[in-house]
Scaffold this motif. Structure first.
Motif, short mmCIF file in Angstrom:
data_model
loop_
_atom_site.label_atom_id
_atom_site.label_comp_id
_atom_site.label_asym_id
_atom_site.label_seq_id
_atom_site.Cartn_x
_atom_site.Cartn_y
_atom_site.Cartn_z
N MET A 1 -15.45 -27.24 82.03
CA MET A 1 -16.66 -26.99 81.24
C MET A 1 -16.40 -27.30 79.77
O MET A 1 -15.40 -26.91 79.20
CB MET A 1 -17.07 -25.51 81.38
CG MET A 1 -17.84 -25.22 82.64
SD MET A 1 -19.43 -26.01 82.70
CE MET A 1 -20.39 -24.83 81.75
N SER A 2 -17.33 -27.96 79.20
CA SER A 2 -17.18 -28.32 77.80
C SER A 2 -18.06 -27.46 76.91
O SER A 2 -18.06 -27.60 75.70
CB SER A 2 -17.59 -29.77 77.62
OG SER A 2 -18.86 -29.96 78.19
N TYR A 3 -18.80 -26.55 77.52
CA TYR A 3 -19.62 -25.64 76.73
C TYR A 3 -18.72 -24.59 76.08
O TYR A 3 -17.79 -24.12 76.71
CB TYR A 3 -20.66 -24.95 77.61
CG TYR A 3 -21.78 -25.86 78.06
CD1 TYR A 3 -23.02 -25.82 77.43
CD2 TYR A 3 -21.60 -26.75 79.11
CE1 TYR A 3 -24.05 -26.64 77.84
CE2 TYR A 3 -22.63 -27.59 79.51
CZ TYR A 3 -23.85 -27.53 78.88
OH TYR A 3 -24.85 -28.35 79.27
N ARG A 4 -19.03 -24.24 74.84
CA ARG A 4 -18.18 -23.27 74.15
C ARG A 4 -18.96 -21.99 73.90
O ARG A 4 -20.10 -22.03 73.42
CB ARG A 4 -17.73 -23.83 72.81
CG ARG A 4 -16.78 -24.99 72.96
CD ARG A 4 -16.32 -25.45 71.62
NE ARG A 4 -15.42 -26.59 71.78
CZ ARG A 4 -14.77 -27.15 70.78
NH1 ARG A 4 -14.93 -26.69 69.55
NH2 ARG A 4 -13.98 -28.18 70.98
N LEU A 5 -18.32 -20.89 74.21
CA LEU A 5 -18.96 -19.60 73.97
C LEU A 5 -19.18 -19.40 72.47
O LEU A 5 -18.27 -19.61 71.67
CB LEU A 5 -18.07 -18.49 74.52
CG LEU A 5 -18.57 -17.06 74.24
CD1 LEU A 5 -19.83 -16.77 75.03
CD2 LEU A 5 -17.48 -16.05 74.57
N ALA A 14 -26.52 -18.93 61.29
CA ALA A 14 -25.25 -19.63 61.09
C ALA A 14 -24.97 -20.65 62.19
O ALA A 14 -24.02 -21.42 62.09
CB ALA A 14 -24.10 -18.62 61.04
N TYR A 15 -25.80 -20.65 63.20
CA TYR A 15 -25.61 -21.59 64.30
C TYR A 15 -26.48 -22.82 64.04
O TYR A 15 -27.70 -22.75 64.13
CB TYR A 15 -25.98 -20.93 65.63
CG TYR A 15 -25.81 -21.82 66.83
CD1 TYR A 15 -24.55 -22.18 67.29
CD2 TYR A 15 -26.92 -22.32 67.52
CE1 TYR A 15 -24.40 -23.01 68.39
CE2 TYR A 15 -26.78 -23.14 68.63
CZ TYR A 15 -25.52 -23.48 69.06
OH TYR A 15 -25.36 -24.30 70.14
N THR A 16 -25.85 -23.96 63.72
CA THR A 16 -26.62 -25.11 63.25
C THR A 16 -26.85 -26.18 64.31
O THR A 16 -27.56 -27.14 64.07
CB THR A 16 -25.90 -25.76 62.05
OG1 THR A 16 -24.54 -26.02 62.41
CG2 THR A 16 -25.91 -24.83 60.84
N THR A 17 -26.22 -26.03 65.47
CA THR A 17 -26.42 -27.00 66.55
C THR A 17 -27.86 -26.91 67.06
O THR A 17 -28.38 -25.80 67.22
CB THR A 17 -25.42 -26.73 67.68
OG1 THR A 17 -24.10 -26.78 67.13
CG2 THR A 17 -25.54 -27.74 68.79
N PRO A 18 -28.53 -28.05 67.29
CA PRO A 18 -29.96 -28.01 67.65
C PRO A 18 -30.27 -27.45 69.03
O PRO A 18 -31.42 -27.07 69.29
CB PRO A 18 -30.42 -29.47 67.54
CG PRO A 18 -29.17 -30.29 67.63
CD PRO A 18 -28.06 -29.44 67.07
N ILE A 19 -29.29 -27.43 69.94
CA ILE A 19 -29.57 -26.89 71.28
C ILE A 19 -28.54 -25.81 71.64
O ILE A 19 -27.47 -25.74 71.05
CB ILE A 19 -29.59 -27.98 72.37
CG1 ILE A 19 -28.29 -28.79 72.36
CG2 ILE A 19 -30.78 -28.90 72.22
CD1 ILE A 19 -28.20 -29.80 73.49
N GLU A 78 -22.45 -23.19 73.15
CA GLU A 78 -22.78 -24.43 72.43
C GLU A 78 -22.51 -25.63 73.34
O GLU A 78 -21.38 -25.82 73.79
CB GLU A 78 -21.93 -24.55 71.17
CG GLU A 78 -22.27 -25.80 70.39
CD GLU A 78 -21.35 -26.00 69.20
OE1 GLU A 78 -20.13 -25.86 69.34
OE2 GLU A 78 -21.87 -26.31 68.11
N PRO A 79 -23.53 -26.44 73.62
CA PRO A 79 -23.31 -27.63 74.44
C PRO A 79 -22.41 -28.64 73.71
O PRO A 79 -22.33 -28.63 72.49
CB PRO A 79 -24.73 -28.21 74.62
CG PRO A 79 -25.65 -27.07 74.32
CD PRO A 79 -24.95 -26.26 73.28
#
Ligand code: ZN
Ligand code: ZN
Length: 198
Positions: A1-5, A14-19, A78-79
């Motif tokens: 899995m490449s998703y990060r907790l 503070a979370y800037t990732t769009p998805i 985070e994807p």
């Protein structure tokens, strides 16, 4: 899995990732790719990522049955960058793009892909395709320089950056593998590979 907790106490601002992905191990509710824009419009920005995950799990068509009991264990992840990043991100972050041939058939016969690894010049990609071009569509635009086949993969190597507030401690170099786009993209599942030290 490449998703990060994403640590639950991280402020949403503070979370800037769009998805974001929301998954609850108890109720098995899993939303692989939710747009942060829509979530913050609905639930606001003044909460933590953990609270947001619980809100998401407790709403929608099939809300978590454990939400009321406080036992829902929904977490946000985070994807991986290739799902949402643009060429600009790769350029600014000095990401390394390593392309490999994926041709397994030639003239109706099974064949081995060309062994060469081609390091792509990200600046040239940005000049040719535009800095807003999504990384997920890149393999569909490229060809193997040996056999000129259109089936190629890209491993993205993302160098460690200054840790962001939500970033996990192990921000190791992570090569990411892209499958070819188009019809193949729909059929094949994108995945992450380990290694990348050659
Ligand atoms: Zn749940
Ligand atoms: Zn090839």
């Amino acid at each position: 899995m490449s998703y990060r907790l994403i640590p639950p106490q991280t402020p949403v601002s503070a979370y800037t990732t769009p998805i974001v992905q929301v998954e609850c191990h108890r109720c098995r509710r899993n939303a692989p790719s939710l747009e942060m824009d829509k979530l913050t419009k609905r639930f606001g920005r003044n909460l933590t990522v953990g609270q947001l995950a619980l809100q998401v799990a407790g709403s929608g068509r099939r809300p978590c049955g454990l939400a009321d009991s406080g036992q829902c264990s929904a977490m946000a992840y985070e994807p991986p960058p290739w799902m949402w990043a643009k060429i600009r991100d790769a350029l600014e972050g000095n990401w390394l793009a390593r392309m490999k041939c994926e041709r397994h058939m030639a003239a109706m016969r099974r064949t081995s892909p060309c062994p060469e690894v081609t390091v792509l010049d990200v600046l040239t990609l940005a000049i040719a395709l535009g800095h807003d071009f999504p990384l997920s569509r890149l393999p569909g635009r490229l060809r193997c320089p040996k056999c000129w086949g259109s089936l190629v993969n890209i491993d993205w190597v993302v160098p460690p950056t200054t840790p962001e507030p939500y970033a996990p401690a192990a921000a190791d170099v992570t090569p990411l593998r892209l499958k070819p786009t188009g019809a193949n993209l729909a059929r094949k599942r994108l995945k992450v590979v380990n290694g990348g030290n050659e």
